[in-house]
Enzyme design. Structure first.
Site, mmCIF file in Angstrom:
data_model
loop_
_atom_site.group_PDB
_atom_site.id
_atom_site.type_symbol
_atom_site.label_atom_id
_atom_site.label_comp_id
_atom_site.label_asym_id
_atom_site.label_seq_id
_atom_site.Cartn_x
_atom_site.Cartn_y
_atom_site.Cartn_z
ATOM 1 N N GLY A 298 0.832 -1.190 0.000
ATOM 2 C CA GLY A 298 0.000 0.000 0.000
ATOM 3 C C GLY A 298 0.863 1.235 0.000
ATOM 4 N N GLU A 300 0.410 5.420 1.085
ATOM 5 C CA GLU A 300 -0.494 6.305 1.810
ATOM 6 C C GLU A 300 -0.769 7.642 1.126
ATOM 7 O OE1 GLU A 300 2.603 5.353 2.580
ATOM 8 O OE2 GLU A 300 3.751 6.891 3.636
ATOM 9 N N HIS A 324 -2.840 0.347 8.344
ATOM 10 C CA HIS A 324 -1.510 0.941 8.205
ATOM 11 C C HIS A 324 -1.555 2.203 7.337
ATOM 12 C CE1 HIS A 324 2.959 0.779 7.964
ATOM 13 N NE2 HIS A 324 2.729 1.388 6.811
ATOM 14 N N GLU A 325 -2.118 2.082 6.156
ATOM 15 C CA GLU A 325 -2.124 3.247 5.248
ATOM 16 C C GLU A 325 -2.981 4.372 5.825
ATOM 17 O OE1 GLU A 325 0.240 3.027 3.382
ATOM 18 O OE2 GLU A 325 0.458 0.855 3.218
ATOM 19 N N HIS A 328 -1.128 6.407 8.437
ATOM 20 C CA HIS A 328 -0.217 7.413 7.876
ATOM 21 C C HIS A 328 -0.888 8.793 7.753
ATOM 22 C CE1 HIS A 328 3.570 5.506 6.946
ATOM 23 N NE2 HIS A 328 3.027 4.539 6.232
ATOM 24 N N GLU A 347 7.272 5.257 9.482
ATOM 25 C CA GLU A 347 6.844 3.855 9.432
ATOM 26 C C GLU A 347 6.745 3.196 10.810
ATOM 27 O OE1 GLU A 347 5.454 2.838 6.900
ATOM 28 O OE2 GLU A 347 6.202 4.153 5.324
ATOM 29 N N ASP A 403 15.049 3.266 -2.279
ATOM 30 C CA ASP A 403 13.938 2.319 -2.336
ATOM 31 C C ASP A 403 13.975 1.305 -1.203
ATOM 32 O OD1 ASP A 403 12.585 3.320 -4.523
ATOM 33 O OD2 ASP A 403 13.853 2.237 -5.940
ATOM 34 N N TYR A 411 10.232 0.095 10.659
ATOM 35 C CA TYR A 411 8.851 -0.330 10.934
ATOM 36 C C TYR A 411 8.728 -0.958 12.317
ATOM 37 C CZ TYR A 411 7.478 0.248 6.034
ATOM 38 O OH TYR A 411 7.190 0.758 4.801
ATOM 39 N N ARG A 585 4.146 -7.423 -6.584
ATOM 40 C CA ARG A 585 4.418 -6.852 -5.263
ATOM 41 C C ARG A 585 5.722 -7.441 -4.733
ATOM 42 N NH1 ARG A 585 0.599 -7.742 0.041
ATOM 43 N NH2 ARG A 585 1.891 -6.530 1.492
ATOM 44 N N LYS A 587 7.436 -7.574 -1.979
ATOM 45 C CA LYS A 587 7.493 -8.341 -0.748
ATOM 46 C C LYS A 587 7.087 -9.792 -0.974
ATOM 47 C CE LYS A 587 4.591 -9.067 3.244
ATOM 48 N NZ LYS A 587 3.673 -8.549 4.254
HETATM 49 N N1 BES Z 1 4.952 4.139 2.654
HETATM 50 C C1 BES Z 1 5.002 2.735 2.584
HETATM 51 C C2 BES Z 1 5.450 2.200 1.241
HETATM 52 C C3 BES Z 1 6.845 2.610 0.820
HETATM 53 C C4 BES Z 1 7.886 2.599 1.713
HETATM 54 C C5 BES Z 1 7.085 2.969 -0.480
HETATM 55 C C6 BES Z 1 9.156 2.979 1.313
HETATM 56 C C7 BES Z 1 8.348 3.342 -0.888
HETATM 57 C C8 BES Z 1 9.388 3.355 0.007
HETATM 58 C C9 BES Z 1 3.668 2.107 2.934
HETATM 59 O O1 BES Z 1 2.958 2.787 3.909
HETATM 60 C C10 BES Z 1 3.960 0.752 3.510
HETATM 61 O O2 BES Z 1 4.580 0.691 4.535
HETATM 62 N N2 BES Z 1 3.506 -0.306 2.857
HETATM 63 C C11 BES Z 1 3.715 -1.658 3.297
HETATM 64 C C12 BES Z 1 2.483 -2.192 3.960
HETATM 65 C C13 BES Z 1 2.477 -2.259 5.422
HETATM 66 C C14 BES Z 1 1.261 -2.970 5.974
HETATM 67 C C15 BES Z 1 3.706 -2.613 6.149
HETATM 68 C C16 BES Z 1 3.991 -2.526 2.103
HETATM 69 O O3 BES Z 1 3.915 -2.005 0.985
HETATM 70 O O4 BES Z 1 4.246 -3.700 2.274
HETATM 71 ZN ZN ZN Z 2 3.905 2.653 5.783
#
Ligand code: BES
Ligand code: ZN
Length: 659
Positions: A298, A300, A324-325, A328, A347, A403, A411, A585, A587
């Site tokens: 996600g 935010e 989470h989002e 933010h 985060e 990135d 986090y 995605r 992750k």
């Molecule tokens: N702001 C982040 C996404 C992000 C972080 C984009 C660093 C680029 C650089 C977003 O809020 C986030 O943390 N997303 C997580 C989800 C969360 C539930 C931990 C993700 O994308 O996995």
């Molecule tokens: Zn985040």
């Protein structure tokens, strides 16, 4: 459960360190002005001590055929230094055709120079402004492979009728679709006029109208000051459906009902967060469901969080992403880190608030399970990270890829620190403190030191002898995890641990009455505690009982497929390849690629998947996968599961965490 920081992330970082010598000229300002460099954003060429953007007005056209955004960006400037003669902007792969300055009501051409590209930062755009114009206008076009945009053909969408495009500006990709001062230290209001083909809907991180008609011409305004990484745009076959009066879903027609059902608790989440931390200050809160190639879970973007479709699994089990989002909207969008090196202010606070929302809406057992999953991953991974990146506040000069700058440390160690403070000061006092903090720094960008100074006055000194200075210093500046970090236990996970242990010992699966009641989180914990490899018989038994191969649940897939790969369980290959090619995605797929590239046949499969998937992947995902494949040093034969492998759960594979 956190952005990309895993074996793969570490590998990518090592790759980056190795390739640092390939970089072109690094920014010189940091070295030239050591006094000002301490809090300087090392990811931007902007000079906020000289001039800042107060407002940005875009007049742009989206061209799906050329895959470009082109038009003008007009900056209203506030000059801080009355002897300054230049406006420096960040750009990446932009074509700059004209720069003008407003003087006495008329636009006059200004001299400008676009520097050669730095691999990380892009090209510095230096505009000569001897008269310090109050307004400057740049005419530009983005490149078809802009790092912050993805353009999808109709075939790559759910409906297959219309093309789709979306931006992902965080961390430093806004500069690939708008020339700007690309640092979170600067906040500005913005407006936009956007033209495109009349059959697509355009949305931005601004005042989207749920009743908007498709006309090919759209205008937006964002009257609240935001940092550049929250600039966002998306366009495609998007329809709206409401969740509540102020919340709703934008999605492709075929997705929208499923999304509204999955995220039905969004209004409840907004209400509990308001009760804890004060009013939601952004008017509407809508969710935009992106195609599966979205490289994150996600993002935010204010008023319009961008969401991966991979969390729509039918049972609301992955909706902590929405918590989470949404969180933010307080931690990050309202109070913002001044640079990514203070990433935990965004985060870590958000992960803590996310957990409080989950606790309020879904109960303590659910929030405990989520904390345990995140912390097990952090504990497994933190030791392998370079010491300099194990601290919450990262020292200036530390090499960080933008990135990957926000690691599990930002986090999960961040959230853990706040939970520590909550326990020491008591929930009531700590909630009041956080509420005051969001209020005090609303619409500002701050550093860790500003947070600590505020906390000293409003928390540490207010309730003396509750924490020691040494404890705070250790949490914020030391590597590793404090020995006195609060422990979180999950009762449900105790049952999962026993079930897993019993199965490993006796091949007896747990009774159906037990596993039928398991949530996704319990399955994740079950998988995470398994040994590095299992035998084919064991994997077949699990598959027959629980159908992991082919699962729709990406969180399960990202744990099951790597185990299958490590164990040489090739029956999973087809489903694994389909999943890895369809989903972008990071992750979810990086752990699978990471497992694959360890062996020759695995690497061959990884390359084959990547080749098929590449046209549909986002540039950020392409970059990560490419680096991993290029750097692979596979062993010649697949790692067969030795029958005598009896690794205890403690030796299990570190649960990969990634964006
Ligand atoms: N702001 C982040 C996404 C992000 C972080 C984009 C660093 C680029 C650089 C977003 O809020 C986030 O943390 N997303 C997580 C989800 C969360 C539930 C931990 C993700 O994308 O996995
Ligand atoms: Zn985040």
């Amino acid at each position: 459960m956190r952005p990309f920081r895993s074996a793969a992330g570490l590998l990518a970082m090592a790759v980056l360190a190795l390739s640092a010598c390939n970089r072109e000229t690094p920014p010189t300002e940091a070295a030239a002005t050591p006094a000002a460099s301490a809090d300087r954003d090392e990811h931007s060429y902007a000079q906020p001590d000289k001039v800042v953007t107060e407002d940005l007005a875009l007049d742009i056209a989206l061209d799906f055929d050329a895959r470009t955004i082109a038009g003008t960006a007009t900056y209203t400037l506030q000059w801080k230094d009355q002897s300054a003669t230049q406006l420096v902007l960040d750009t990446r792969a932009l074509t700059i055709s004209k720069v003008e300055g407003e003087a006495a009501g008329a636009w006059q051409p200004l001299q400008f120079a676009l520097a050669e590209a730095d691999a990380t930062l892009g090209s510095k755009l230096t505009i000569e402004t001897p008269e310090r114009n109050a307004r400057v206008r740049v005419t530009y076009a983005s490149s078809p492979d802009a790092s912050g945009l993805q353009w999808l053909t109709p075939e790559m969408t759910e409906g297959k009728q219309l093309p789709f495009m979306f931006s992902q500006s965080q961390q430093i990709h806004a500069r690939s679709w708008v020339p700007l001062q690309d640092t979170p230290a600067i906040r500005y209001t913005y407006s936009a006029r956007v033209t495109t083909r009349p059959d697509v809907m355009v949305l931005m991180s601004a005042d989207n109208d749920p009743a908007a008609q498709r006309t090919g011409e759209y205008s937006f305004s964002m009257p609240q000051r935001i940092p550049s990484y929250l600039m966002a745009i998306a366009a495609g076959d998007l329809v709206f459906k409401e969740i509540s009066g102020r919340a709703g879903v934008w999605a492709e027609p075929a997705m929208v009902d499923r999304a509204v059902a999955e995220f039905a608790d969004t209004e409840k989440m907004i209400e509990v967060t308001e009760q804890l931390y004060g009013p939601y200050r952004w008017e509407r809160y809508d969710l935009l469901i992106l195609p599966p190639s979205f490289p994150y879970g996600g993002m935010e973007n204010p008023r319009l969080s961008f969401i991966t479709p991979t969390v729509i699994v039918g049972d609301k089990s992955l909706v902590s992403l929405i918590a989470h989002e949404l969180a933010h909207s307080w931690s990050g969008n309202l109070v913002t880190f001044a640079s990514a090196k203070h990433g935990w202010l965004n985060e870590g606070f958000t992960s803590y608030v996310e957990n409080r929302i989950v606790e309020s809406v879904y109960g303590k057992e659910m929030s405990d399970m989520e904390f345990v999953i995140a912390r097990n991953a952090l504990r497994e991974n933190i030791g392998a990270m370079p010491e300099s990146t194990q601290a919450l506040a990262i020292k200036p000069g530390t090499e960080l890829d933008a990135d990957d700058a926000l690691s599990a440390v930002a986090y999960d160690k961040g959230a853990w620190f706040l939970q520590f403070l909550e326990q020491r000061f008591g929930r009531e006092n700590f909630d009041a403190f956080l509420r005051g903090y969001f209020d005090h720094f609303a619409f500002q960008s701050i550093t860790t030191e500003q947070f600590l100074a505020y906390a000293k006055e409003h928390l540490f000194d207010k309730y003396p002898d509750t924490v020691t200075d040494a404890e705070i210093q250790e949490w914020v500046y030391a590597p590793g995890l404090p020995s006195y970090a609060p422990q979180v236990m999950s009762r449900n996970f105790g049952i999962v641990d026993s079930a897993r242990l019993a199965w490993l010992g006796s091949a007896q699966l747990p009774p159906r009455q037990i596993t039928d009641a398991w949530s996704t989180q319990e399955w994740l914990h079950f998988l995470e505690g398994l040994p590095q490899t299992l035998t084919s018989e064991q994997l077949t038994q699990l598959d027959e009982a629980y159908a992991f191969t082919g699962t729709d649940n990406g969180e399960i897939a990202m744990r099951w497929y790597p185990l299958a790969v490590r164990s040489g369980y090739t029956q999973a290959n087809e489903a694994l390849a389909e999943f890895t090619a369809r989903v972008g995605r990071r992750k979810l797929i990086m752990p699978i690629y990471t497992a694959l590239v360890q062996t020759e046949p695995g690497l061959a499969l990884a390359k084959q998947i990547f080749e098929t998937a590449r046209p549909g992947y986002h540039p950020i995902t392409t970059g990560s996968v490419e680096a991993l494949i290029n750097d692979a040093r596979p062993a010649p034969a697949p790692a067969q599961a030795p029958a005598e492998d009896t690794a205890a759960p403690e030796d299990a594979a570190p649960p990969a965490t990634a964006n």
